[in-house]
Scaffold this motif. Structure first.
Motif, PDB file in Angstrom:
ATOM      1  N   UNK A 183       0.818  -1.217   0.000  1.00  0.00           N
ATOM      2  CA  UNK A 183       0.000   0.000   0.000  1.00  0.00           C
ATOM      3  C   UNK A 183       0.851   1.267   0.000  1.00  0.00           C
ATOM      4  N   UNK A 184       2.121   1.146   0.250  1.00  0.00           N
ATOM      5  CA  UNK A 184       3.041   2.270   0.117  1.00  0.00           C
ATOM      6  C   UNK A 184       3.671   2.278  -1.276  1.00  0.00           C
ATOM      7  N   UNK A 185       4.049   1.100  -1.763  1.00  0.00           N
ATOM      8  CA  UNK A 185       4.758   1.000  -3.045  1.00  0.00           C
ATOM      9  C   UNK A 185       3.883   1.393  -4.228  1.00  0.00           C
ATOM     10  N   UNK A 186       2.666   0.902  -4.257  1.00  0.00           N
ATOM     11  CA  UNK A 186       1.806   1.175  -5.413  1.00  0.00           C
ATOM     12  C   UNK A 186       1.490   2.658  -5.596  1.00  0.00           C
ATOM     13  N   UNK A 187       1.089   3.397  -4.551  1.00  0.00           N
ATOM     14  CA  UNK A 187       0.861   4.836  -4.757  1.00  0.00           C
ATOM     15  C   UNK A 187       2.123   5.593  -5.160  1.00  0.00           C
ATOM     16  N   UNK A 188       3.281   5.194  -4.590  1.00  0.00           N
ATOM     17  CA  UNK A 188       4.529   5.861  -4.974  1.00  0.00           C
ATOM     18  C   UNK A 188       4.822   5.634  -6.451  1.00  0.00           C
ATOM     19  N   UNK A 233       5.889  12.100 -14.110  1.00  0.00           N
ATOM     20  CA  UNK A 233       6.777  12.105 -15.280  1.00  0.00           C
ATOM     21  C   UNK A 233       5.966  12.233 -16.571  1.00  0.00           C
ATOM     22  N   UNK A 234       4.964  11.389 -16.717  1.00  0.00           N
ATOM     23  CA  UNK A 234       4.154  11.420 -17.940  1.00  0.00           C
ATOM     24  C   UNK A 234       3.407  12.751 -18.057  1.00  0.00           C
ATOM     25  N   UNK A 235       2.856  13.220 -16.942  1.00  0.00           N
ATOM     26  CA  UNK A 235       2.129  14.487 -16.955  1.00  0.00           C
ATOM     27  C   UNK A 235       3.013  15.658 -17.345  1.00  0.00           C
ATOM     28  N   UNK A 244       9.481  12.692 -10.001  1.00  0.00           N
ATOM     29  CA  UNK A 244       8.630  11.593 -10.451  1.00  0.00           C
ATOM     30  C   UNK A 244       9.419  10.319 -10.684  1.00  0.00           C
ATOM     31  N   UNK A 245      10.584  10.434 -11.306  1.00  0.00           N
ATOM     32  CA  UNK A 245      11.429   9.253 -11.530  1.00  0.00           C
ATOM     33  C   UNK A 245      11.895   8.642 -10.213  1.00  0.00           C
ATOM     34  N   UNK A 246      12.240   9.486  -9.246  1.00  0.00           N
ATOM     35  CA  UNK A 246      12.670   8.994  -7.942  1.00  0.00           C
ATOM     36  C   UNK A 246      11.528   8.245  -7.239  1.00  0.00           C
TER      37      UNK A 246
END
Length: 170
Positions: free
Chosen positions: A24-29, A37-39, A147-149
């Motif tokens: 639940x921490x990894x997925x939102x990050x 990045x995409x935005x 975003x990449x980080x």
């Protein structure tokens, strides 16, 4: 004789398991990082294509540089100017970045050319290459690395969760 105690049952689980918490921490990050990045890239591309279109199809108007703000020192924000112009007897005014990535070396002259979209007169590109959307936070050069980080940390956490066995999380 010693009396034997019966073992008490294990405590009832409270909350989420550690593995679930990490997920639940990894997925939102990961999602937030990819989104930033995409935005940022998509927004820069859209602003650039809009500027090219307005240079070709826009109506040239003289704008007045009415104010300057920021860029006076570290943490002072983006070096920006306020431009105002008249188009079909209506007044428009907005802030745009002053010059390139390093800001203004000196305050621009009192006037500057802008190319206005005749269908949406609040949309323009200025002679310095900036549009009415150039002050968006997505135009900041710090957004893609952040975003990449975030995406990298989220991906590493996700890989760790997937690769480790369930017994290691207990």
């Amino acid at each position: 004789m010693t009396r034997r105690r019966r073992q008490s049952p294990p405590p009832a689980p409270t909350g989420l398991r550690p593995r679930t918490r990490v997920l639940l921490t990894a997925l939102p990050m990961l999602l937030l990082g990819v989104g930033l990045v995409v935005g940022a890239v998509a927004y820069r591309w859209r602003v650039s294509s809009e500027a090219d279109r307005l240079r070709a199809e826009g109506v040239r108007v003289t704008a007045y540089v009415s104010d300057r703000a920021g860029g006076q020192g570290r943490g002072s924000g983006v070096d920006r100017i306020e431009v105002s112009y008249l188009y079909e007897s209506r007044s428009y005014s907005t802030w745009i970045p002053c010059a390139g990535e390093t800001g203004c070396r000196q305050t621009p002259g009192p006037t500057m050319d802008v190319w206005v979209d005749p269908d949406a007169p609040g949309t323009f590109v200025a002679a310095n290459g900036h549009t009415d959307g150039s002050l968006s936070f997505l135009m900041s050069w710090t957004i893609p690395p952040v975003g990449l980080l975030l995406a990298a940390v989220g991906t590493i956490l996700l890989v760790l969760v997937v690769r480790t066995r369930d017994e290691q999380w207990r």
